[in-house]
Design an enzyme around this catalytic site. Structure first.
Site, PDB file in Angstrom:
ATOM      1  N   TYR A  77      69.106  19.659  20.066  1.00 57.31           N
ATOM      2  CA  TYR A  77      68.724  18.998  18.965  1.00 57.31           C
ATOM      3  C   TYR A  77      67.185  18.702  19.284  1.00 57.31           C
ATOM      4  O   TYR A  77      66.448  18.788  17.983  1.00 57.31           O
ATOM      5  CB  TYR A  77      69.540  17.705  18.893  1.00 57.31           C
ATOM      6  CG  TYR A  77      69.261  16.929  17.380  1.00 57.31           C
ATOM      7  CD1 TYR A  77      69.731  17.465  16.300  1.00 57.31           C
ATOM      8  CD2 TYR A  77      68.613  15.904  17.632  1.00 57.31           C
ATOM      9  CE1 TYR A  77      69.475  16.670  15.104  1.00 57.31           C
ATOM     10  CE2 TYR A  77      68.278  14.816  16.344  1.00 57.31           C
ATOM     11  CZ  TYR A  77      68.737  15.348  14.991  1.00 57.31           C
ATOM     12  OH  TYR A  77      68.490  14.807  14.089  1.00 57.31           O
ATOM     13  N   LYS A 120      63.864  19.724  16.618  1.00 61.86           N
ATOM     14  CA  LYS A 120      63.277  18.804  15.755  1.00 61.86           C
ATOM     15  C   LYS A 120      61.677  19.064  16.256  1.00 61.86           C
ATOM     16  O   LYS A 120      60.947  18.838  15.340  1.00 61.86           O
ATOM     17  CB  LYS A 120      63.675  17.323  15.838  1.00 61.86           C
ATOM     18  CG  LYS A 120      64.933  17.060  15.127  1.00 61.86           C
ATOM     19  CD  LYS A 120      65.123  17.572  13.548  1.00 61.86           C
ATOM     20  CE  LYS A 120      66.559  17.223  13.042  1.00 61.86           C
ATOM     21  NZ  LYS A 120      66.455  17.597  11.605  1.00 61.86           N
TER      22      LYS A 120
HETATM   23  N1  LIG Z   1      71.974  10.622  10.978  1.00 65.33           N
HETATM   24  C1  LIG Z   1      70.835  10.071  11.841  1.00 65.33           C
HETATM   25  O1  LIG Z   1      70.692   8.936  12.325  1.00 65.33           O
HETATM   26  C2  LIG Z   1      69.584  10.965  11.813  1.00 65.33           C
HETATM   27  C3  LIG Z   1      68.283  10.543  12.563  1.00 65.33           C
HETATM   28  C4  LIG Z   1      67.453  11.568  12.458  1.00 65.33           C
HETATM   29  C5  LIG Z   1      67.446  12.532  12.043  1.00 65.33           C
HETATM   30  N2  LIG Z   1      68.369  12.977  11.072  1.00 65.33           N
HETATM   31  C6  LIG Z   1      68.442  14.136  10.204  1.00 65.33           C
HETATM   32  O2  LIG Z   1      68.728  13.949   8.848  1.00 65.33           O
HETATM   33  C7  LIG Z   1      69.194  15.061   8.106  1.00 65.33           C
HETATM   34  C8  LIG Z   1      70.419  14.657   7.602  1.00 65.33           C
HETATM   35  O3  LIG Z   1      71.298  14.318   8.552  1.00 65.33           O
HETATM   36  P1  LIG Z   1      72.666  13.507   8.077  1.00 65.33           P
HETATM   37  O4  LIG Z   1      72.585  12.284   9.175  1.00 65.33           O
HETATM   38  O5  LIG Z   1      72.827  13.205   6.590  1.00 65.33           O
HETATM   39  O6  LIG Z   1      73.675  14.250   8.760  1.00 65.33           O
HETATM   40  P2  LIG Z   1      75.227  14.602   8.459  1.00 65.33           P
HETATM   41  O7  LIG Z   1      75.936  13.406   7.553  1.00 65.33           O
HETATM   42  O8  LIG Z   1      75.797  15.326   9.512  1.00 65.33           O
HETATM   43  O9  LIG Z   1      75.187  15.496   7.033  1.00 65.33           O
HETATM   44  C9  LIG Z   1      74.464  16.780   7.360  1.00 65.33           C
HETATM   45  C10 LIG Z   1      74.242  17.847   6.156  1.00 65.33           C
HETATM   46  O10 LIG Z   1      73.805  18.972   6.691  1.00 65.33           O
HETATM   47  C11 LIG Z   1      74.334  20.009   5.956  1.00 65.33           C
HETATM   48  N3  LIG Z   1      74.462  21.343   6.736  1.00 65.33           N
HETATM   49  C12 LIG Z   1      74.929  21.379   7.967  1.00 65.33           C
HETATM   50  N4  LIG Z   1      74.497  22.828   8.291  1.00 65.33           N
HETATM   51  C13 LIG Z   1      74.286  23.395   7.157  1.00 65.33           C
HETATM   52  C14 LIG Z   1      73.950  24.845   6.746  1.00 65.33           C
HETATM   53  N5  LIG Z   1      74.164  25.746   7.519  1.00 65.33           N
HETATM   54  N6  LIG Z   1      73.512  24.950   5.620  1.00 65.33           N
HETATM   55  C15 LIG Z   1      73.461  24.007   4.644  1.00 65.33           C
HETATM   56  N7  LIG Z   1      73.600  22.717   4.876  1.00 65.33           N
HETATM   57  C16 LIG Z   1      74.139  22.637   6.088  1.00 65.33           C
HETATM   58  C17 LIG Z   1      76.029  19.588   5.996  1.00 65.33           C
HETATM   59  O11 LIG Z   1      76.751  20.283   5.090  1.00 65.33           O
HETATM   60  P3  LIG Z   1      78.455  20.169   5.548  1.00 65.33           P
HETATM   61  O12 LIG Z   1      78.939  19.062   4.723  1.00 65.33           O
HETATM   62  O13 LIG Z   1      78.713  21.461   4.792  1.00 65.33           O
HETATM   63  O14 LIG Z   1      78.717  20.148   6.820  1.00 65.33           O
HETATM   64  C18 LIG Z   1      75.694  18.098   5.674  1.00 65.33           C
HETATM   65  O15 LIG Z   1      75.548  18.188   4.158  1.00 65.33           O
HETATM   66  C19 LIG Z   1      69.310  15.981   9.396  1.00 65.33           C
HETATM   67  O16 LIG Z   1      68.483  16.959   9.311  1.00 65.33           O
HETATM   68  C20 LIG Z   1      69.341  15.115  10.404  1.00 65.33           C
HETATM   69  O17 LIG Z   1      68.894  15.849  11.799  1.00 65.33           O
HETATM   70  C21 LIG Z   1      69.397  12.184  11.208  1.00 65.33           C
END
Ligand SMILES: NC(=O)c1ccc[n+]([C@@H]2O[C@H](COP(=O)([O-])OP(=O)(O)OC[C@H]3O[C@@H](n4cnc5c(N)ncnc54)[C@H](OP(=O)(O)O)[C@@H]3O)[C@@H](O)[C@H]2O)c1
Length: 248
Positions: free
Chosen positions: A170, A174
């Site tokens: 991860y 990033k």
């Molecule tokens: N959560 C945090 O605290 C945090 C912190 C820093 C950065 N981020 C970043 O924020 C972004 C959103 O994260 P989140 O927290 O909303 O995560 P999440 O709840 O796990 O959602 C991830 C999303 O990405 C989609 N996805 C995964 N693989 C994919 C693929 N091959 N093609 C298209 N869509 C795909 C998932 O679709 P499905 O429903 O089909 O699985 C889901 O809609 C990510 O880039 C993550 O790295 C998050």
């Protein structure tokens, strides 16, 4: 974000458009809601198009288009962008939000299985997907008024600020995404594009887990405002959702 910067938001018209990957849940869904509320036409890219988007389809039947979109598939990305082009002449904003952080890949060096495919899977979704989708969208974005690409990155991608000793896939993904942002900024900036890497905070999504501190709506609001900020030559391009510069 300072009041000065807030004042510089561009006016949003009904015709503006945004494509968001991973919009079926979590931050992507919150972003879709925020842009719909502002009058944007939202193209919500869903890997699983059966997701119901928490009723957004019923509330915004005219301005929400759901697209099947798997960012690990070139065919899927091409088909999604073709559907966008069939509906609108231009795209204003692309948000590369889809991302994975695989639970089983978080062990210390001696525990984590580097012989499986999690390194490749993570890079495919978090790094190569955004680059490929940005390339596919560039012509439509060039015809747009705003010309913004937001790569949803993470503080985990900061090399200067790294205190972790694990989560190799991860964090490396990033960091690579941040390099991608910088390269695209250099390549597309002269054409009037803004390309940003944004850390959304520790958001209350499935990925963030039960201890996460930042409500999804708060993060989505910050990213929405950042995306609409006026272009400024010296602006930081690796920032958190409040607009604070992060160290590369
Ligand atoms: N959560 C945090 O605290 C945090 C912190 C820093 C950065 N981020 C970043 O924020 C972004 C959103 O994260 P989140 O927290 O909303 O995560 P999440 O709840 O796990 O959602 C991830 C999303 O990405 C989609 N996805 C995964 N693989 C994919 C693929 N091959 N093609 C298209 N869509 C795909 C998932 O679709 P499905 O429903 O089909 O699985 C889901 O809609 C990510 O880039 C993550 O790295 C998050």
């Amino acid at each position: 974000m300072s009041e000065d910067r807030l004042c510089k938001f561009m006016e949003v018209s009904m015709t503006e458009t945004v494509l968001i990957s991973g919009a079926g849940r979590g931050l992507g869904l919150a972003l879709a809601g925020r842009f719909l509320q502002a009058g944007f036409h939202v193209f919500a890219g869903l890997r699983r198009p059966d997701q119901d988007l928490a009723g957004l389809g019923g509330r915004f039947p005219e301005t929400l288009t759901i697209l099947p979109l798997d960012v690990t598939s070139m065919d899927s990305m091409r088909a999604a962008v073709e559907q966008v082009a069939a509906r609108v002449p231009a795209l204003d904003i692309l948000i590369n939000n889809a991302g994975i952080n695989l639970e089983y890949a978080r062990g210390v060096l001696d525990e984590v299985d580097l012989a499986d495919t999690h390194l490749e899977e993570t890079m495919a979704v978090n790094v190569f997907g955004p680059l490929r989708l940005s390339q596919q969208c560039r012509p439509l974005l060039a015809r747009g008024r705003l010309r913004v690409i937001v790569n949803v990155s993470s503080e985990a991608g900061s090399i200067a600020g790294c205190g972790r000793d694990r989560e190799f896939a991860y964090c490396m993904s990033k960091a690579a995404l941040n390099m991608q942002t910088k390269l695209l900024h250099n390549a597309l900036g002269p054409q009037g594009f803004r390309v940003l890497s944004v850390h959304p905070g520790w958001v209350q999504s499935d990925m963030g887990g039960p201890q996460a501190t930042v409500p999804l709506d708060e993060s989505a609001e910050g990213i929405y405002q950042l995306a609409l900020q006026e272009r400024a030559d010296a602006e930081p391009i690796y920032v958190d959702y409040r607009g604070n510069a992060l160290q590369w």
